[in-house]
Design a protein around this motif. Structure first.
Motif, PDB file in Angstrom:
ATOM      1  N   TYR A 184       0.826  -1.206   0.000  1.00 28.19           N
ATOM      2  CA  TYR A 184       0.000   0.000   0.000  1.00 28.19           C
ATOM      3  C   TYR A 184       0.865   1.262   0.000  1.00 28.19           C
ATOM      4  CZ  TYR A 184      -3.444   3.448   1.605  1.00 28.19           C
ATOM      5  OH  TYR A 184      -4.252   4.561   1.717  1.00 28.19           O
ATOM      6  N   LEU A 185       1.958   1.234   0.778  1.00 33.39           N
ATOM      7  CA  LEU A 185       2.857   2.384   0.852  1.00 33.39           C
ATOM      8  C   LEU A 185       3.860   2.421  -0.299  1.00 33.39           C
ATOM      9  CD1 LEU A 185       3.694   2.378   4.687  1.00 33.39           C
ATOM     10  CD2 LEU A 185       1.977   3.759   3.498  1.00 33.39           C
ATOM     11  N   ASN A 186       3.876   1.326  -1.101  1.00 34.58           N
ATOM     12  CA  ASN A 186       4.792   1.205  -2.235  1.00 34.58           C
ATOM     13  C   ASN A 186       6.259   1.177  -1.783  1.00 34.58           C
ATOM     14  OD1 ASN A 186       5.373   0.892  -4.977  1.00 34.58           O
ATOM     15  ND2 ASN A 186       5.597   3.087  -5.316  1.00 34.58           N
ATOM     16  N   VAL A 187       6.513   0.391  -0.729  1.00 35.39           N
ATOM     17  CA  VAL A 187       7.876   0.184  -0.233  1.00 35.39           C
ATOM     18  C   VAL A 187       8.055  -1.314   0.016  1.00 35.39           C
ATOM     19  CG1 VAL A 187       7.934   2.462   0.846  1.00 35.39           C
ATOM     20  CG2 VAL A 187       7.226   0.476   2.203  1.00 35.39           C
ATOM     21  N   SER A 188       9.298  -1.745   0.208  1.00 33.38           N
ATOM     22  CA  SER A 188       9.526  -3.158   0.500  1.00 33.38           C
ATOM     23  C   SER A 188       9.161  -3.453   1.947  1.00 33.38           C
ATOM     24  CB  SER A 188      10.990  -3.528   0.245  1.00 33.38           C
ATOM     25  OG  SER A 188      11.822  -2.967   1.237  1.00 33.38           O
ATOM     26  N   ARG A 189       8.813  -4.700   2.198  1.00 33.15           N
ATOM     27  CA  ARG A 189       8.445  -5.097   3.558  1.00 33.15           C
ATOM     28  C   ARG A 189       9.630  -4.938   4.506  1.00 33.15           C
ATOM     29  NH1 ARG A 189       5.737 -10.920   5.319  1.00 33.15           N
ATOM     30  NH2 ARG A 189       5.694 -10.535   7.567  1.00 33.15           N
ATOM     31  N   THR A 190      10.833  -5.257   4.024  1.00 33.92           N
ATOM     32  CA  THR A 190      12.037  -5.122   4.845  1.00 33.92           C
ATOM     33  C   THR A 190      12.270  -3.670   5.246  1.00 33.92           C
ATOM     34  OG1 THR A 190      13.053  -7.017   3.731  1.00 33.92           O
ATOM     35  CG2 THR A 190      14.521  -5.530   4.942  1.00 33.92           C
ATOM     36  N   SER A 191      12.118  -2.758   4.262  1.00 34.17           N
ATOM     37  CA  SER A 191      12.312  -1.332   4.542  1.00 34.17           C
ATOM     38  C   SER A 191      11.270  -0.811   5.519  1.00 34.17           C
ATOM     39  CB  SER A 191      12.257  -0.532   3.238  1.00 34.17           C
ATOM     40  OG  SER A 191      13.296  -0.927   2.360  1.00 34.17           O
ATOM     41  N   LEU A 192      10.026  -1.259   5.351  1.00 41.92           N
ATOM     42  CA  LEU A 192       8.966  -0.838   6.255  1.00 41.92           C
ATOM     43  C   LEU A 192       9.272  -1.271   7.681  1.00 41.92           C
ATOM     44  CD1 LEU A 192       6.145   0.297   6.872  1.00 41.92           C
ATOM     45  CD2 LEU A 192       5.190  -1.914   6.191  1.00 41.92           C
ATOM     46  N   SER A 193       9.674  -2.525   7.855  1.00 43.53           N
ATOM     47  CA  SER A 193       9.997  -3.042   9.194  1.00 43.53           C
ATOM     48  C   SER A 193      11.147  -2.262   9.810  1.00 43.53           C
ATOM     49  CB  SER A 193      10.345  -4.530   9.109  1.00 43.53           C
ATOM     50  OG  SER A 193       9.245  -5.296   8.676  1.00 43.53           O
ATOM     51  N   ARG A 194      12.160  -1.958   8.999  1.00 46.99           N
ATOM     52  CA  ARG A 194      13.331  -1.217   9.504  1.00 46.99           C
ATOM     53  C   ARG A 194      12.932   0.169   9.999  1.00 46.99           C
ATOM     54  NH1 ARG A 194      16.133  -1.095   5.113  1.00 46.99           N
ATOM     55  NH2 ARG A 194      15.459   1.006   4.503  1.00 46.99           N
ATOM     56  N   GLU A 195      12.121   0.878   9.207  1.00 49.12           N
ATOM     57  CA  GLU A 195      11.736   2.240   9.587  1.00 49.12           C
ATOM     58  C   GLU A 195      10.765   2.246  10.769  1.00 49.12           C
ATOM     59  OE1 GLU A 195      13.332   4.743   8.491  1.00 49.12           O
ATOM     60  OE2 GLU A 195      14.441   3.471   7.080  1.00 49.12           O
ATOM     61  N   LEU A 196       9.931   1.230  10.870  1.00 42.20           N
ATOM     62  CA  LEU A 196       9.050   1.133  12.043  1.00 42.20           C
ATOM     63  C   LEU A 196       9.874   0.968  13.311  1.00 42.20           C
ATOM     64  CD1 LEU A 196       6.152  -1.159  10.733  1.00 42.20           C
ATOM     65  CD2 LEU A 196       5.929   1.219  11.479  1.00 42.20           C
ATOM     66  N   ARG A 197      10.925   0.142  13.239  1.00 44.67           N
ATOM     67  CA  ARG A 197      11.795  -0.051  14.403  1.00 44.67           C
ATOM     68  C   ARG A 197      12.507   1.250  14.769  1.00 44.67           C
ATOM     69  NH1 ARG A 197      12.851  -5.076  11.821  1.00 44.67           N
ATOM     70  NH2 ARG A 197      14.738  -4.211  10.859  1.00 44.67           N
ATOM     71  N   ARG A 198      12.915   2.009  13.760  1.00 45.33           N
ATOM     72  CA  ARG A 198      13.571   3.296  14.029  1.00 45.33           C
ATOM     73  C   ARG A 198      12.618   4.273  14.702  1.00 45.33           C
ATOM     74  NH1 ARG A 198      17.022   4.237   8.378  1.00 45.33           N
ATOM     75  NH2 ARG A 198      18.727   2.775   8.894  1.00 45.33           N
ATOM     76  N   LEU A 199      11.372   4.295  14.248  1.00 44.31           N
ATOM     77  CA  LEU A 199      10.379   5.179  14.860  1.00 44.31           C
ATOM     78  C   LEU A 199      10.073   4.751  16.286  1.00 44.31           C
ATOM     79  CD1 LEU A 199       7.906   5.638  11.852  1.00 44.31           C
ATOM     80  CD2 LEU A 199       9.438   7.371  12.812  1.00 44.31           C
ATOM     81  N   GLU A 200      10.114   3.430  16.527  1.00 47.94           N
ATOM     82  CA  GLU A 200       9.866   2.934  17.884  1.00 47.94           C
ATOM     83  C   GLU A 200      11.055   3.250  18.787  1.00 47.94           C
ATOM     84  OE1 GLU A 200       7.757  -0.920  19.728  1.00 47.94           O
ATOM     85  OE2 GLU A 200       9.554  -1.377  18.552  1.00 47.94           O
ATOM     86  N   THR A 201      12.262   3.099  18.281  1.00 47.48           N
ATOM     87  CA  THR A 201      13.464   3.421  19.055  1.00 47.48           C
ATOM     88  C   THR A 201      13.472   4.894  19.456  1.00 47.48           C
ATOM     89  OG1 THR A 201      14.747   1.694  17.923  1.00 47.48           O
ATOM     90  CG2 THR A 201      15.992   3.455  19.023  1.00 47.48           C
ATOM     91  N   ALA A 202      12.979   5.744  18.558  1.00 51.80           N
ATOM     92  CA  ALA A 202      12.899   7.180  18.838  1.00 51.80           C
ATOM     93  C   ALA A 202      11.688   7.523  19.697  1.00 51.80           C
ATOM     94  CB  ALA A 202      12.845   7.962  17.524  1.00 51.80           C
TER      95      ALA A 202
END
Length: 227
Positions: A184-202
């Motif tokens: 839906y966001l037009n990104v890879s699943r791996t990239s989505l998971s990585r950025e979600l973790r970064r947002l959670e870390t922050a």
């Protein structure tokens, strides 16, 4: 029959109608109810756009194929949602995307001529239909806005902020899997998971499975202003 009437009453098309009224309307038109297995096609791009669907049980994915071979999940719809409402009177001969059953589903099917008959029988049904199509157009605008954003974090932020405003809550339960969300966001699943973790870390968000809590709404908004 009662379960069918109760399900239809919760759909956008038959909202504000009593069970007795719905039963009376159904008695005057032709309709079908069909079951679909997981991954079975309900409507395809090679099929004439002449039938409306209402999900009685299960859920479906609406996908768009591109000439490049890429497939994007446009949206996921669940119980009581309408299917192909925007396509029926859009001036196009075929459905613009392919609709799959994402799990075993039961669909109420109504041909275009019978839908038009419903409009004649009850004006509220017609107004409900127009309202549903308008909401679909607003959702499409949201999708275009997301695709126009450059960073993955800004795409995530846009989606979460919009859902938060719609639900009036900072706790959001995703209506689809992470794989479908990445499409839906037009990104890879791996990239989505990585950025979600970064947002959670922050500490901007917290998430568990499909549930996401926004911890710092102002910070998420800043990601959009940086675009």
């Amino acid at each position: 029959m009662d379960k069918l009437l109760q399900a239809l009453q919760q759909s956008a098309l038959f909202q504000k109608k009593t069970l007795t009224e719905i039963a009376g309307l159904l008695a005057k038109i032709h309709y079908r109810i069909r079951g679909y297995q997981e991954n079975e096609i309900i409507f395809s791009v090679n099929q004439a756009a002449d039938t409306l669907g209402i999900i009685i049980e299960g859920s479906v994915d609406v996908k768009k194929d591109f000439l490049s071979g890429k497939v994007i999940t446009v949206t996921t719809r669940g119980k009581f949602d309408l299917l192909a409402d925007a396509a029926m009177f859009g001036g196009t001969q075929y459905y613009p995307g392919t609709i799959f059953a994402s799990k075993s589903s039961k669909i109420f099917l109504l041909h275009k001529k019978d839908l038009l008959e419903l409009f004649t029988l009850d004006q509220t049904i017609m107004l409900n239909f127009l309202c549903s199509v308008s909401k679909r157009m607003l959702a499409l605008n949201q999708k275009i806005e997301i695709l126009s954003l450059s960073s993955i974090q800004s795409k995530i932020a846009h989606y979460l902020i919009t859902e938060s405003q719609s639900r009036r809550s900072v706790v959001i339960t995703l209506p689809f899997s992470k794989k479908a969300w990445s499409e839906y966001l037009n990104v890879s699943r791996t990239s989505l998971s990585r950025e979600l973790r970064r947002l959670e870390t922050a500490n901007l968000i917290s998430f568990h499975n499909r549930t996401i809590q926004i911890n710092q709404l102002a910070k998420l908004n800043e990601l959009l202003t940086e675009e």
